[in-house]
Design a protein around this motif. Sequence first.
Motif, short mmCIF file in Angstrom:
data_model
loop_
_atom_site.label_atom_id
_atom_site.label_comp_id
_atom_site.label_asym_id
_atom_site.label_seq_id
_atom_site.Cartn_x
_atom_site.Cartn_y
_atom_site.Cartn_z
N ALA A 123 34.77 44.84 13.74
CA ALA A 123 34.57 46.29 13.74
C ALA A 123 33.19 46.63 14.28
N ASN A 124 33.12 47.75 15.02
CA ASN A 124 31.86 48.25 15.56
C ASN A 124 31.18 47.24 16.47
N THR A 125 31.99 46.54 17.28
CA THR A 125 31.49 45.50 18.17
C THR A 125 32.11 45.67 19.55
N THR A 126 31.38 45.24 20.58
CA THR A 126 31.84 45.32 21.96
C THR A 126 31.88 43.94 22.59
N VAL A 127 32.94 43.66 23.33
CA VAL A 127 33.05 42.42 24.10
C VAL A 127 33.23 42.78 25.57
N SER A 128 33.00 41.81 26.46
CA SER A 128 32.96 42.14 27.89
C SER A 128 33.69 41.11 28.74
N TRP A 129 34.20 41.60 29.88
CA TRP A 129 34.75 40.78 30.95
C TRP A 129 33.95 41.07 32.21
N LEU A 130 33.98 40.14 33.16
CA LEU A 130 33.35 40.34 34.46
C LEU A 130 34.43 40.23 35.52
N VAL A 131 34.51 41.23 36.41
CA VAL A 131 35.51 41.23 37.47
C VAL A 131 34.82 41.26 38.82
N VAL A 132 35.46 40.67 39.84
CA VAL A 132 34.95 40.67 41.21
C VAL A 132 36.10 41.03 42.15
N MET A 133 35.75 41.30 43.39
CA MET A 133 36.74 41.58 44.43
C MET A 133 36.48 40.65 45.62
N ASN A 134 37.54 40.09 46.17
CA ASN A 134 37.47 39.29 47.39
C ASN A 134 38.77 39.52 48.15
N SER A 135 38.66 40.24 49.25
CA SER A 135 39.85 40.63 50.02
C SER A 135 39.87 39.92 51.36
N GLN A 136 41.05 39.56 51.81
CA GLN A 136 41.22 38.95 53.12
C GLN A 136 41.41 39.98 54.22
N LEU A 137 41.73 41.23 53.83
CA LEU A 137 42.00 42.28 54.81
C LEU A 137 41.19 43.52 54.46
N PRO A 138 40.81 44.34 55.44
CA PRO A 138 40.08 45.57 55.16
C PRO A 138 41.02 46.67 54.66
N GLY A 139 40.40 47.72 54.07
CA GLY A 139 41.19 48.86 53.62
C GLY A 139 40.87 49.23 52.19
N GLN A 140 41.42 50.35 51.76
CA GLN A 140 41.24 50.81 50.39
C GLN A 140 42.08 49.97 49.43
N LEU A 141 41.47 49.53 48.34
CA LEU A 141 42.18 48.75 47.34
C LEU A 141 42.11 49.44 45.99
N ALA A 142 43.16 49.29 45.21
CA ALA A 142 43.19 49.84 43.86
C ALA A 142 44.06 48.96 42.99
N ALA A 143 43.61 48.74 41.77
CA ALA A 143 44.38 47.96 40.80
C ALA A 143 43.97 48.43 39.41
N THR A 144 44.53 47.82 38.39
CA THR A 144 44.24 48.20 37.00
C THR A 144 43.95 46.96 36.17
N PHE A 145 42.86 47.01 35.44
CA PHE A 145 42.54 45.98 34.45
C PHE A 145 43.12 46.45 33.12
N GLU A 146 43.87 45.58 32.46
CA GLU A 146 44.47 45.93 31.17
C GLU A 146 44.19 44.84 30.16
N VAL A 147 43.78 45.23 28.98
CA VAL A 147 43.60 44.29 27.88
C VAL A 147 44.54 44.70 26.74
N ASP A 148 45.32 43.76 26.29
CA ASP A 148 46.24 43.99 25.18
C ASP A 148 45.65 43.43 23.90
N TYR A 149 45.79 44.16 22.84
CA TYR A 149 45.30 43.73 21.53
C TYR A 149 46.32 44.12 20.48
N ALA A 150 46.17 43.56 19.31
CA ALA A 150 47.10 43.86 18.22
C ALA A 150 47.03 45.35 17.89
N GLY A 151 48.08 46.07 18.23
CA GLY A 151 48.13 47.50 17.95
C GLY A 151 48.06 48.39 19.17
#
Length: 208
Positions: A123-151
């Motif tokens: 409770a009252n704590t924060t955890v972290s992930w680190l994300v990067v991007m590496n694309s083989q082709l140019p252009g606009q990219l979009a995606a979603t990071f999702e974390v599932d937890y109990a509840g």
Amino acid sequence: TPTLPASVQGNAGNTVTFSATAAPTLAGSASSTVGVTTDIPNGTPDSIALTVVGLPAGVSATPPTIDLGEVAIQTTSLGQEIDLSNCGDAAITIADAMIYGSDSYNTEAFSIVSQPPSMMVPANTTVSWLVVMNSQLPGQLAATFEVDYAGGSATVALVGEPYDPNAGSGGDGGTTSDKSSYYACSTGRGVALWPIAFALVALRRRRR
């Protein structure tokens, strides 16, 4: 706060460091400033802007959107941090963290390169992930990071714009992700520390 007045040596000989705590009592944004006055002749006080976003009770993923910026194709961007804050009264258990998109290419262009050391978030704590991007082709990219937890689950939008350096366009190397706000549970307690390394000698050089 360091003992003041504090002496700062020339040629970046040392720095003076301040630390500000964030303890929001309500959900929402709040801001303030730290004013720093020096003895630089004809100098004016310098201000450091402070911003905090109080998170509501429950579990929140922040920031809402991660922009990995313009990065050359076949080049890994700078890592950007995603936080999951447990502003509840009991610990939660993380079940999974993933990246998905409208197609497999968008999904594969983004990667999780660092995860929390434990899947248990007190409770009252924060955890972290680190994300990067590496694309083989140019252009606009979009995606979603999702974390599932109990509840439940929490998401963060991921965007980026890889470019082809041979096509004559330039980029910022993925440096557009300055974290302009600090996020803290709205419990009224200073749950985290925001260090501000303030090199006064840098101000001195800029004013000359």
